[in-house]
Design an enzyme around this catalytic site. Structure first.
Site, short mmCIF file in Angstrom:
data_model
loop_
_atom_site.label_atom_id
_atom_site.label_comp_id
_atom_site.label_asym_id
_atom_site.label_seq_id
_atom_site.Cartn_x
_atom_site.Cartn_y
_atom_site.Cartn_z
N THR A 282 -6.02 -6.88 -7.88
CA THR A 282 -6.19 -5.98 -9.22
C THR A 282 -5.57 -6.67 -10.39
OG1 THR A 282 -4.17 -5.08 -8.44
CG2 THR A 282 -5.94 -3.73 -8.03
N GLY B 297 2.11 -7.30 -5.52
CA GLY B 297 3.37 -7.34 -4.58
C GLY B 297 3.63 -8.45 -4.17
N GLU C 215 -5.58 1.42 -1.99
CA GLU C 215 -6.59 1.27 -0.87
C GLU C 215 -7.58 2.09 -1.23
OE1 GLU C 215 -6.14 0.05 2.86
OE2 GLU C 215 -4.48 -1.31 2.37
#
Lengths: 717, 717
Positions: free
Chosen positions: A167, A206, A458
């Site tokens: 992203t 992350g 997701e």
């Protein structure tokens, strides 16, 4: 106690008004009396839910291990700040790697399931490397590339930790629209990875802020000026010896989030970073040294990878809902509020019909999600097995692919509605705990904040429901043309009998049969899918292109997906109950399943009345039966949540303790977490000057005489 | 631009396909084009919402003052820990006291309204002293007691700060069940305040942990061994010179909460603390020096005080929803995702029908809550005025009391459903921002956490809905007996015409009239209230006592309260729109109000179909019209949120900026809040040992060669 004696005891418990007098305010006694009336063997239900005694014992062992592992200490987490949480989370890698390297995949999966309940932030942080980074290698690397990265330490975490840079600040769901570029430079045999704009900044990554040495970067492949779409590249980020970022790599910290602060999300900008050509993962599209781009003949079948994530999230929704309900229901069994006129003993929250209405349907829903998650896990494993072993000219292959597509679409709806349902369950349990639900230490507030992201990542839930709805419309149109559909949408092959069908039962009581509920759902789903398809075709007839037409009827798609998913959940639950061998366990689950069926019909009453499957009179009966079933299920509510078999360590909330001794433990935890400060905080700096400031026109002689108010105050004598 | 020209521009904007080509990815331009199509004078709507130009300007001045006041700095709050937040919050007392002492009550109320949006934690902390502590003195102290405490500094905060010690660890909603005792000791002319059990510990007491010197303590009055119920006592807690707790007073910190960490909630235990007799507030019940208890002839009329809090919470729900929607809708106007097949420019989220469905009905609902809050504020002020000036034998008094009771019951439902609606709105706006909604810096996550408590305090929402439902049942039974009810429940006087009534319009299009919507609600409400009352009477007939009968039909009560409240919101909105003088403002609000009416009918479709006010065909039309109206309102969505007139400072979210320049400001805020650390956190301690640990069986020669992968990797050439 034999079965008959137990049943007798239950009956007495349910009927004896004498029993009321034995009630006491003591929360432990309040909890004990709940268990006296248990109508089934709790242990048997636990084994059934877990998939057998062996797995129950495995999980119990693991819960004990985690409880004893100082790295997994839980009772202080609410007062750790973001930096402390991140450090604590990183510490856990050491412990989990030990297990990863020493236990079977199936065993380790159970461990990971528990970790999601213990520390969702760590679950994510670990998952970023193991599910996303390594998962991407498995899906996108050639065998020799995979070998290369595995040898380099991708699996053992020696010398490298990966992250997953998909992203961007300006793009989430739209992967083909990502802006980062990977431009091939022929002479150098290298790709240049570049962030051309601010919105192209990799965002939410992350592990990027503190942890990762390497990233899987999604970037637009550009060769000789031509764009080939989004591909995956492995880009080194940091020197693993010093953790300095490499030249051209700029990394920042995303900072504070709603929850899961244990995971160090970061942002990344690439400024013409060069990587060797072979860092592009070339299982599908390949780029040769001479700049020739070889595109795959067939679009890769990515159903499998997507499905796995969704199945995991349905299972996680079920588990998290069970944890929240254990807290909400156990607290309701010991908390008392308001005494009836004829008694000194206040009534348990759980005995209030409205409180039963708040929690029992959600308990039923947690079971529905559980059975759905289990069946999906099995189905997924079967399908993957069939796909792996099948040859392209296998005669059954078409059917497998058809079933896979159906499960894929259904799972999109399930991921969306199960995560929404779970989030809703957490919040309802929190509110059902009254003021104490607002304390960080009772666990539900943090659970909400941690879980909320599941509705977005997701696949954004709303987008997933639309995908599911699109599949339903397409299936309808194929069914009309005579195609035999996969079982999950098989009802669309029966449109002739379903459309216009009404509930034809001789008595109201006869509605209370799984076949009636199931037929009702088939009729309603057939109608709403048909309605969505007609809207879609009207749009086409009015000259819209396919995409616009789908957008235009998106509310109808969402509605169809919603009802289809609820029906699916009910049917999986009903099927699951059928398979329970133990009679008494099956009996209690039959009640819970009927509650779920009627409750979801009531929640979607507009659809059942709209298509006249039920008459208003029948619907009124159903509403009344939901009340009745809430009362029935309430009698077994504590044994049912006991069967989830989460230890007090996993529950980590004084309100959800097994023994019901809520107040003393809640009080002690609040005291432990907030020891008296050495000095009165900011008293000298702020409070004292405020209290002692001189105010215009105020006398000086109203000096404090705390213990002796003026006697002229006595106007009442 | 004249009115006609503007309308022409709007029409062009809505119809011209050329306009699509002018779209650009620049978020500022994306926002600007939204404002080009404005169909009304935004400023006029703002004046109308605020109650006039003067108040708009007053609020604008205040927003500027807050923005410039360093104590009210906002952009760093997401990274302050609990202790820092509490200290920052205490600092604000100084600033707010200045205004409190220098401006009119009405002006100060506006300031407080804004503070609730800027810093809900401070709003609570300040409110604990000013609304709860002083409010209790006003309701429960005799005039001379009031004078005494005011002279002591209760209002000016000189020498004392108060808190409000009602709830206990074991009791929240049930005030008569509180356990703390206040035992009169005759000889000493004192009360002994005592916490007899753990569950009697005063809990959640705002301001107790760090701030308060005095508490209003709710305790069971015991005189000569006899209990007289819960009364209020002023109990000194701390020495204001040193802030040491006084003998017998034990205070602890409640610690971390879901939100509002700026308020220092604490717990208090009293161990035989003696206070002078006159510290009991004796406006109602009095205790003489000789231990004679004089109870009031009539139960005090507490409607007024309760109503004020509820009105404030409806207003706050409207305001907080407006703030959340400003963020969600402005972001949707500039965020683009997925390009249509015939375009390079991605589509704005706001142009997706499903996104309109997510946000436009909630925007309409915020207006409904606004108009309801405004009308309730007026009604409340009128009623209080009438009550204050009325004499007991006033012939209109009965009517006023009847109206007061009705408003009291309706406001219970409104408090519940408006706070639930607002919480839902915040979460929907958060999810509608996709991943960025999970960042702390975009504001919605914290807003959710701060707001969530509103569903519990000042009356748990579920309990309030039941109170409202109980009133509806009682009203129904009185109506049956021929009593003329207050206007708000006047429809129960028309049961004869309403029960069984169907929508009798010649065409589907004719449904779209406020009178039809309004009639539909009256019919449905009459039916559900009747249904609840019949259930109640059946319970009585079966031998239950009144309380049990009410409990038994609590789901029907909740359902009746829900529909009654939604109808009330719709009617207040429709009435409010009628009163708008400006034609174009009225025109846009008429659309918004019709959307609200149809959307709430759709949300409660089961009831409208159950009682057959609408046919399935009409309901289908209504569903389709909600889609149409979402599209219509979407065209004015940005001007509508602009009219809420919150400055960027108040919005405090890059995603909700007026200029639409979201990405750069979001990025800059994240960078500002998370400067690069000096050292790589926990790298030496945790990460390095992990990456460099020796693993069994691993070669030592796979040393890092980041930039030169093995050439045998090349399987594709």
């Amino acid at each position: 106690m034999t079965g008959n004696k137990r049943l007798e005891a239950v009956r007495q418990h349910l009927t004896s008004s004498e029993d009321q007098k034995a009630h006491t305010l003591d929360p432990i006694a309040s909890m004990n009396e709940e268990r006296k009336g248990t109508s089934f063997d709790v242990r048997q239900l636990t084994y059934h839910l877990d998939g057998g005694e062996r797995i129950t014992k495995l999980k119990e062992n693991m819960m004990l291990e985690f409880e004893r592992d100082p790295l997994f200490k839980l009772d202080d987490i609410h007062d750790l700040n973001k930096d402390q949480l991140r450090e604590r989370t990183m510490e856990k890698f050491r412990s989990i790697l030990h297990h990863f390297q020493n236990e079977s995949v199936d065993t380790f999966k159970k461990r990971i399931e528990l970790i999601s309940l213990i520390d969702p932030g760590f679950w994510t942080r670990f998952g970023v490397h193991y599910a996303l980074f390594i998962g991407s290698l498995q899906s996108n690397a050639t065998p020799s590339q995979m070998t290369y990265w595995f040898q380099k330490g991708a699996v053992s975490l020696s010398g490298m930790i990966g992250c997953f840079a998909m992203t961007e600040l300006g793009h989430g769901s739209n992967v083909p629209g990502l802006e980062t570029t990977a431009t091939f430079e022929e002479g150098a045999n290298q790709f240049i990875i570049h962030t051309p704009t601010l919105t192209a900044t990799k965002w939410w990554i992350g592990g990027a802020a503190h942890t990762a040495t390497h990233a899987i970067v999604f970037a637009q492949l550009i060769v000789r000026g031509k764009r080939y779409g989004t591909k995956c590249f492995v880009v080194p980020l940091r020197d693993p010896k010093t953790y300095e970022t490499l030249p051209g790599v700029t990394i920042g910290d995303i900072g504070k989030k709603m929850g899961r602060d244990g995971i160090d999300n970061g942002w990344i900008q690439f400024s013409n970073v060069r990587i060797p050509r072979n860092h592009m993962l070339m299982k599908h599209t390949k780029v040769t040294e001479l700049g020739k781009v070889i595109e795959p003949k067939l679009q890769q079948l990515t159903y499998g990878a997507l499905l796995q994530g969704r199945v995991a999230m349905v299972v996680d929704s079920a588990n998290t809902a069970k944890k929240a309900l254990t807290i909400g229901i156990r607290y309701a069994a010991v908390r008392r509020q308001f005494a009836p006129t004829n008694s000194d003993i206040e009534t348990k929250l759980l005995d209030y019909p409205i409180h039963q209405r708040r929690l029992m349907p959600l308990l039923a829903q947690a079971f529905a999600m559980h059975f759905t998650g289990s069946e999906m896990t099995e189905m997924y494993n079967d399908m993957m097995g069939q796909l792996d072993s099948a040859t392209p000219d296998d005669p059954d292959m078409d059917q497998v692919i058809e079933a896979l597509k159906e499960t894929h679409a259904t799972s999109a709806g399930l991921k969306a509605f199960c995560t929404w349902n779970c989030l809703h369950t957490i919040e309802q349990c929190r509110q059902a705990c009254g003021g104490h639900g607002y304390s960080a230490y009772t666990g539900l507030a943090g659970m909400y904040n941690d879980f909320a992201v599941q509705c977005t990542w997701e696949g954004d839930n709303t987008i997933l429901t639309l995908q599911s709805g699109r599949y339903l419309i397409n299936s309808y149109r194929e069914a009309i043309k005579g195609k035999k559909l996969a079982p999950g949408v098989g009802y669309l092959n029966e449109l002739g009998t379903l459309i216009g069908k009404r509930c034809a039962v001789p008595t109201l009581q006869a509605i209370l049969h799984p076949d009636v509920i199931s037929e009702g759902w088939r009729v309603v789903c057939a109608n709403v899918v048909k309605n969505a398809a007609i809207q879609f075709e009207t749009c086409l007839a009015n000259g819209m292109d396919v995409d616009d037409a789908f957008e235009e009827c998106s509310q109808a798609r969402l509605y169809a997906a919603r009802l289809h998913t609820y029906a699916y959940l009910y049917n999986r639950f009903a099927d699951g109950v059928q398979k329970v061998a133990d009679e008494r366990v099956r009996a209690v689950l039959t009640d819970v399943c009927m509650l779920y069926g009627l409750y979801t019909i009531e929640e979607n009453d507009g659809a059942f009345l709209q298509y006249e499957y039920f008459t208003p009179q029948q619907m009124q009966f159903i509403r009344a039966q939901v009340n009745v079933l809430c009362k029935v299920v309430r009698q077994q509510a504590i044994p049912l949540v006991d069967a989830f078999n989460f230890s007090d360590y996993i529950i980590n909330s004084a309100l959800g303790r097994f023994d019901g001794n809520v107040y003393i433990h809640y009080f002690e935890q609040v005291k432990r977490a907030n020891p008296p400060p050495r000095d009165h905080p900011y008293f000298e700096r702020l409070i004292k000057p405020l209290l002692e400031r001189r105010i215009r026109g105020q006398d000086d002689d109203d000096e404090d005489d705390e213990d002796e108010p003026e006697s002229d105050l006595d106007d009442q004598e």
